[in-house]
Design a protein around this motif. Sequence first.
Motif, PDB file in Angstrom:
ATOM      1  N   SER A  55      -0.670  -3.890   5.035  1.00 55.30           N
ATOM      2  CA  SER A  55      -0.578  -4.898   3.980  1.00 55.30           C
ATOM      3  C   SER A  55      -1.197  -6.224   4.388  1.00 55.30           C
ATOM      4  CB  SER A  55       0.885  -5.104   3.578  1.00 55.30           C
ATOM      5  OG  SER A  55       1.654  -5.592   4.665  1.00 55.30           O
ATOM      6  N   VAL A  56      -1.079  -6.596   5.656  1.00 53.98           N
ATOM      7  CA  VAL A  56      -1.595  -7.882   6.103  1.00 53.98           C
ATOM      8  C   VAL A  56      -3.117  -7.954   5.967  1.00 53.98           C
ATOM      9  CG1 VAL A  56      -1.888  -7.255   8.538  1.00 53.98           C
ATOM     10  CG2 VAL A  56      -1.329  -9.617   7.928  1.00 53.98           C
ATOM     11  N   ILE A  57      -3.774  -6.794   5.911  1.00 56.31           N
ATOM     12  CA  ILE A  57      -5.230  -6.724   5.750  1.00 56.31           C
ATOM     13  C   ILE A  57      -5.591  -6.322   4.321  1.00 56.31           C
ATOM     14  CG2 ILE A  57      -7.338  -5.556   6.548  1.00 56.31           C
ATOM     15  CD1 ILE A  57      -5.846  -5.228   9.267  1.00 56.31           C
ATOM     16  N   GLY A  58      -4.918  -5.292   3.813  1.00 53.30           N
ATOM     17  CA  GLY A  58      -5.233  -4.792   2.480  1.00 53.30           C
ATOM     18  C   GLY A  58      -5.055  -5.829   1.393  1.00 53.30           C
ATOM     19  N   ARG A  59      -4.044  -6.683   1.510  1.00 57.49           N
ATOM     20  CA  ARG A  59      -3.810  -7.696   0.482  1.00 57.49           C
ATOM     21  C   ARG A  59      -4.942  -8.714   0.414  1.00 57.49           C
ATOM     22  NH1 ARG A  59       2.615  -8.722   1.774  1.00 57.49           N
ATOM     23  NH2 ARG A  59       3.451  -7.133   0.371  1.00 57.49           N
ATOM     24  N   ILE A  60      -5.728  -8.800   1.472  1.00 56.41           N
ATOM     25  CA  ILE A  60      -6.856  -9.729   1.479  1.00 56.41           C
ATOM     26  C   ILE A  60      -8.138  -9.058   0.997  1.00 56.41           C
ATOM     27  CG2 ILE A  60      -8.297 -11.241   2.910  1.00 56.41           C
ATOM     28  CD1 ILE A  60      -5.887 -11.599   4.768  1.00 56.41           C
ATOM     29  N   ILE A  61      -8.483  -7.889   1.569  1.00 58.06           N
ATOM     30  CA  ILE A  61      -9.833  -7.364   1.330  1.00 58.06           C
ATOM     31  C   ILE A  61      -9.912  -6.122   0.450  1.00 58.06           C
ATOM     32  CG2 ILE A  61     -10.667  -8.355   3.490  1.00 58.06           C
ATOM     33  CD1 ILE A  61     -10.719  -5.532   4.685  1.00 58.06           C
ATOM     34  N   LYS A  62      -8.820  -5.353   0.288  1.00 58.05           N
ATOM     35  CA  LYS A  62      -8.940  -4.107  -0.471  1.00 58.05           C
ATOM     36  C   LYS A  62      -9.168  -4.383  -1.951  1.00 58.05           C
ATOM     37  CE  LYS A  62      -6.881   0.416  -1.336  1.00 58.05           C
ATOM     38  NZ  LYS A  62      -5.667   1.263  -1.242  1.00 58.05           N
ATOM     39  N   GLN A  63     -10.191  -3.791  -2.508  1.00 52.20           N
ATOM     40  CA  GLN A  63     -10.642  -3.929  -3.895  1.00 52.20           C
ATOM     41  C   GLN A  63     -11.109  -5.352  -4.197  1.00 52.20           C
ATOM     42  OE1 GLN A  63     -11.105  -1.105  -4.538  1.00 52.20           O
ATOM     43  NE2 GLN A  63      -9.372   0.231  -4.921  1.00 52.20           N
ATOM     44  N   ASN A  64     -11.129  -6.208  -3.203  1.00 49.72           N
ATOM     45  CA  ASN A  64     -11.726  -7.536  -3.328  1.00 49.72           C
ATOM     46  C   ASN A  64     -13.086  -7.567  -2.640  1.00 49.72           C
ATOM     47  OD1 ASN A  64      -9.525  -8.631  -4.745  1.00 49.72           O
ATOM     48  ND2 ASN A  64      -8.439  -9.090  -2.847  1.00 49.72           N
ATOM     49  N   VAL A  65     -13.089  -7.330  -1.324  1.00 51.43           N
ATOM     50  CA  VAL A  65     -14.336  -7.276  -0.556  1.00 51.43           C
ATOM     51  C   VAL A  65     -14.848  -5.851  -0.491  1.00 51.43           C
ATOM     52  CG1 VAL A  65     -15.411  -7.711   1.685  1.00 51.43           C
ATOM     53  CG2 VAL A  65     -13.678  -9.297   0.795  1.00 51.43           C
TER      54      VAL A  65
ATOM     55  N   ASP B 135      -1.274 -16.549 -14.626  1.00 55.09           N
ATOM     56  CA  ASP B 135      -0.627 -15.590 -15.514  1.00 55.09           C
ATOM     57  C   ASP B 135      -0.677 -14.254 -14.788  1.00 55.09           C
ATOM     58  OD1 ASP B 135       0.453 -14.168 -17.558  1.00 55.09           O
ATOM     59  OD2 ASP B 135      -1.266 -14.328 -18.900  1.00 55.09           O
ATOM     60  N   PHE B 136       0.409 -13.900 -14.111  1.00 52.16           N
ATOM     61  CA  PHE B 136       0.383 -12.715 -13.250  1.00 52.16           C
ATOM     62  C   PHE B 136       1.791 -12.162 -13.071  1.00 52.16           C
ATOM     63  CE2 PHE B 136       0.494 -10.755  -8.952  1.00 52.16           C
ATOM     64  CZ  PHE B 136      -0.395  -9.731  -9.192  1.00 52.16           C
ATOM     65  N   GLN B 137       1.907 -10.832 -13.198  1.00 49.60           N
ATOM     66  CA  GLN B 137       3.169 -10.145 -12.979  1.00 49.60           C
ATOM     67  C   GLN B 137       2.966  -9.140 -11.852  1.00 49.60           C
ATOM     68  OE1 GLN B 137       6.317 -10.514 -14.398  1.00 49.60           O
ATOM     69  NE2 GLN B 137       6.884  -9.098 -12.752  1.00 49.60           N
ATOM     70  N   PRO B 138       3.614  -9.304 -10.703  1.00 45.36           N
ATOM     71  CA  PRO B 138       3.401  -8.385  -9.585  1.00 45.36           C
ATOM     72  C   PRO B 138       3.913  -6.986  -9.889  1.00 45.36           C
ATOM     73  CG  PRO B 138       5.210  -9.883  -9.113  1.00 45.36           C
ATOM     74  CD  PRO B 138       4.576 -10.364 -10.376  1.00 45.36           C
ATOM     75  N   THR B 139       3.305  -6.006  -9.226  1.00 48.77           N
ATOM     76  CA  THR B 139       3.692  -4.604  -9.383  1.00 48.77           C
ATOM     77  C   THR B 139       3.742  -3.955  -8.013  1.00 48.77           C
ATOM     78  OG1 THR B 139       1.453  -3.664  -9.503  1.00 48.77           O
ATOM     79  CG2 THR B 139       2.393  -4.543 -11.559  1.00 48.77           C
ATOM     80  N   ILE B 140       4.070  -2.684  -7.996  1.00 46.08           N
ATOM     81  CA  ILE B 140       4.152  -1.929  -6.751  1.00 46.08           C
ATOM     82  C   ILE B 140       2.812  -1.914  -6.012  1.00 46.08           C
ATOM     83  CG2 ILE B 140       3.604   0.329  -7.765  1.00 46.08           C
ATOM     84  CD1 ILE B 140       5.771   1.517  -5.949  1.00 46.08           C
ATOM     85  N   ALA B 141       1.700  -2.079  -6.736  1.00 48.01           N
ATOM     86  CA  ALA B 141       0.386  -2.103  -6.103  1.00 48.01           C
ATOM     87  C   ALA B 141       0.275  -3.225  -5.083  1.00 48.01           C
ATOM     88  CB  ALA B 141      -0.707  -2.262  -7.152  1.00 48.01           C
ATOM     89  N   ASN B 142       1.010  -4.305  -5.296  1.00 47.92           N
ATOM     90  CA  ASN B 142       0.872  -5.477  -4.440  1.00 47.92           C
ATOM     91  C   ASN B 142       1.512  -5.308  -3.074  1.00 47.92           C
ATOM     92  OD1 ASN B 142       1.411  -7.152  -7.491  1.00 47.92           O
ATOM     93  ND2 ASN B 142      -0.568  -6.975  -6.491  1.00 47.92           N
ATOM     94  N   ALA B 143       2.097  -4.138  -2.838  1.00 50.20           N
ATOM     95  CA  ALA B 143       2.569  -3.837  -1.484  1.00 50.20           C
ATOM     96  C   ALA B 143       1.416  -3.844  -0.498  1.00 50.20           C
ATOM     97  CB  ALA B 143       3.277  -2.485  -1.460  1.00 50.20           C
ATOM     98  N   VAL B 144       0.244  -3.380  -0.954  1.00 48.00           N
ATOM     99  CA  VAL B 144      -0.886  -3.264  -0.020  1.00 48.00           C
ATOM    100  C   VAL B 144      -2.172  -3.889  -0.548  1.00 48.00           C
ATOM    101  CG1 VAL B 144      -0.051  -1.220   1.195  1.00 48.00           C
ATOM    102  CG2 VAL B 144      -1.371  -0.943  -0.912  1.00 48.00           C
ATOM    103  N   GLU B 145      -2.157  -4.409  -1.756  1.00 47.46           N
ATOM    104  CA  GLU B 145      -3.377  -5.030  -2.268  1.00 47.46           C
ATOM    105  C   GLU B 145      -3.018  -6.073  -3.322  1.00 47.46           C
ATOM    106  OE1 GLU B 145      -5.133  -2.384  -5.866  1.00 47.46           O
ATOM    107  OE2 GLU B 145      -5.140  -1.349  -3.938  1.00 47.46           O
ATOM    108  N   LEU B 146      -3.915  -7.029  -3.496  1.00 49.22           N
ATOM    109  CA  LEU B 146      -3.796  -7.999  -4.576  1.00 49.22           C
ATOM    110  C   LEU B 146      -5.203  -8.213  -5.111  1.00 49.22           C
ATOM    111  CD1 LEU B 146      -2.172 -10.120  -6.240  1.00 49.22           C
ATOM    112  CD2 LEU B 146      -2.879 -11.778  -4.504  1.00 49.22           C
ATOM    113  N   GLN B 147      -5.520  -7.591  -6.228  1.00 52.55           N
ATOM    114  CA  GLN B 147      -6.849  -7.679  -6.769  1.00 52.55           C
ATOM    115  C   GLN B 147      -7.029  -9.052  -7.440  1.00 52.55           C
ATOM    116  OE1 GLN B 147      -8.671  -4.360  -8.718  1.00 52.55           O
ATOM    117  NE2 GLN B 147      -7.164  -2.902  -7.923  1.00 52.55           N
ATOM    118  N   LEU B 148      -7.864  -9.858  -6.817  1.00 55.62           N
ATOM    119  CA  LEU B 148      -8.112 -11.200  -7.351  1.00 55.62           C
ATOM    120  C   LEU B 148      -8.678 -11.144  -8.759  1.00 55.62           C
ATOM    121  CD1 LEU B 148      -9.698 -12.819  -4.164  1.00 55.62           C
ATOM    122  CD2 LEU B 148      -7.391 -13.216  -5.058  1.00 55.62           C
ATOM    123  N   ALA B 149      -9.420 -10.082  -9.052  1.00 59.61           N
ATOM    124  CA  ALA B 149     -10.021  -9.949 -10.376  1.00 59.61           C
ATOM    125  C   ALA B 149      -8.957  -9.787 -11.468  1.00 59.61           C
ATOM    126  CB  ALA B 149     -10.992  -8.757 -10.392  1.00 59.61           C
TER     127      ALA B 149
END
Length: 504
Positions: free
Chosen positions: A49-59, A485-499
């Motif tokens: 999570s410490v890496i995926g939340r930064i770069i997964k589906q972003n970079v 305007d954002f509602q977190p979901t289970i996906a945010n355990a390992v990623e946060l898509q900036l888009a």
Amino acid sequence: MKLWKSFAVALATTMALPVGMALAGEKTSVTIVLPAGPDRLDPCETPRSVIGRIIKQNVVETLVELDYDKNTTLPRLAESWEQTSPTEWVFKLRQGIKFHDGAPFDAKSVIHSVERTVDPKLTCITRTKYFDGTDVTASEVDAHTVKFTTKAPVPILPTLLAQLAISSPNTPMGEYTAKPVGTGPYRFDHWTQGENVVLVRDDAYWGKKPVIEKATYVWRTESSVAAAMVETGEADLAFSIAPQDATNPETDKVYPNSDSAMFRLSVDIPPLNDLRVRKAINLAIDRQAFLGSIVSDKAKLAMQQVGPNVLGFNPNLKPWAYDPAEAEKLLADAKADGVDVTREIRMIGRPAMFANSNEFVEAAAEMLRQVGFNVKLDNLEMSQWLQMANKPFAADRQPNIFLTMHDNNSGDAAFTAFFKYHSNGRQSELHDPELDDLIVLAGTEQGDKRAQTYQEVFRRIYEDKVADVPLFHMVNYMRVGSRLDFQPTIANAVELQLAKLTLK
């Protein structure tokens, strides 16, 4: 009064905020606060999570994207796929895409990422958690078609490939990179060690242009500080604030994070190699007492390393009772048979593993001492903790009770069972040939048969082996600033898509 109650105290809520940081509200830039900083930014480490939340589906992006709400798969860099035989899948790639360094996205680049990820020279968690035990090769059919061949049937291959980040073919083989290059909507800009990571929007992105132009990631281990940064407008979003800091219903949002907390036991090392001792540990911890105090009352008691959202979850397992008297009796029986139950056992935690994790391990250690265990508590920094978490384990290590968090938001027990419990699993303490065979068999099954086989795997681990101390299926509190305007979901355990972030 029980001694553990002294640990259920609120953390300080007023601390001086860092100076010199740009305000979160500047134009379309955002500042995001993580509970811990990255130790590397390699694409093959995105399941962390410490890496995926930064770069997964972003970079970096994947061929397949998981739809966490509907528990299905969506096209991402692959536009379509089909299974052509029990052991072969053919993926059609999107055309006209380039990596941020100008290299073309094509079949060769996919093959490069696959081969780099499964290369044993790198202990990538994508390999050890998802691909170990699965013999997968990728070959080029044409420039935009890749064939995946497996030694045994892998009916969930598209889900598996949703974990494989595709990086530039210029990414070096056999060594980690700190400068990820992908095809995503954001480019890696820079990483200032100990301070921040910055991503900037790639205006040449092949997909829809995101609203957010720049994201700065910072990290604060103190939940109260992270929450205050959002409250004052210094940041826009803070992950994993503690329950006692989630005081504003307008900004603080609870969501299931797919993490299961547990203590792993070194089952080969005396006295933990005695089944009675392992049962006594489980009976001595009052899990229910933590809910609503140190741990959120929205968390659930765990009996296994996957949650109810995962195929293979066994609904028939029952939580351990809190029974310190029975724990003392089991220890006395073991001692009478010559087991050295007074040997020092090391309990190992890690700061900011989850909100209030330090307080949790202190209280749990005291519960074990109350029934007669000789527990020494150590809280290790990330690099030390990772060294102990993964094989090869030190040959001369003490018996240990090791706090760990495992996320499985992919919907299938295959991504837990081998990694955690097969003899060859990177974080497995077990050596049971029959269990190994059952884990491998489960991975080749489909539908109800697959679920039933994994359920039996978890029953054996929990009831027969008592291989660990399941604790909680966790939830997170995220503080979202007034600009977003954002509602977190289970996906945010390992990623946060900036888009997916939008401004009010």
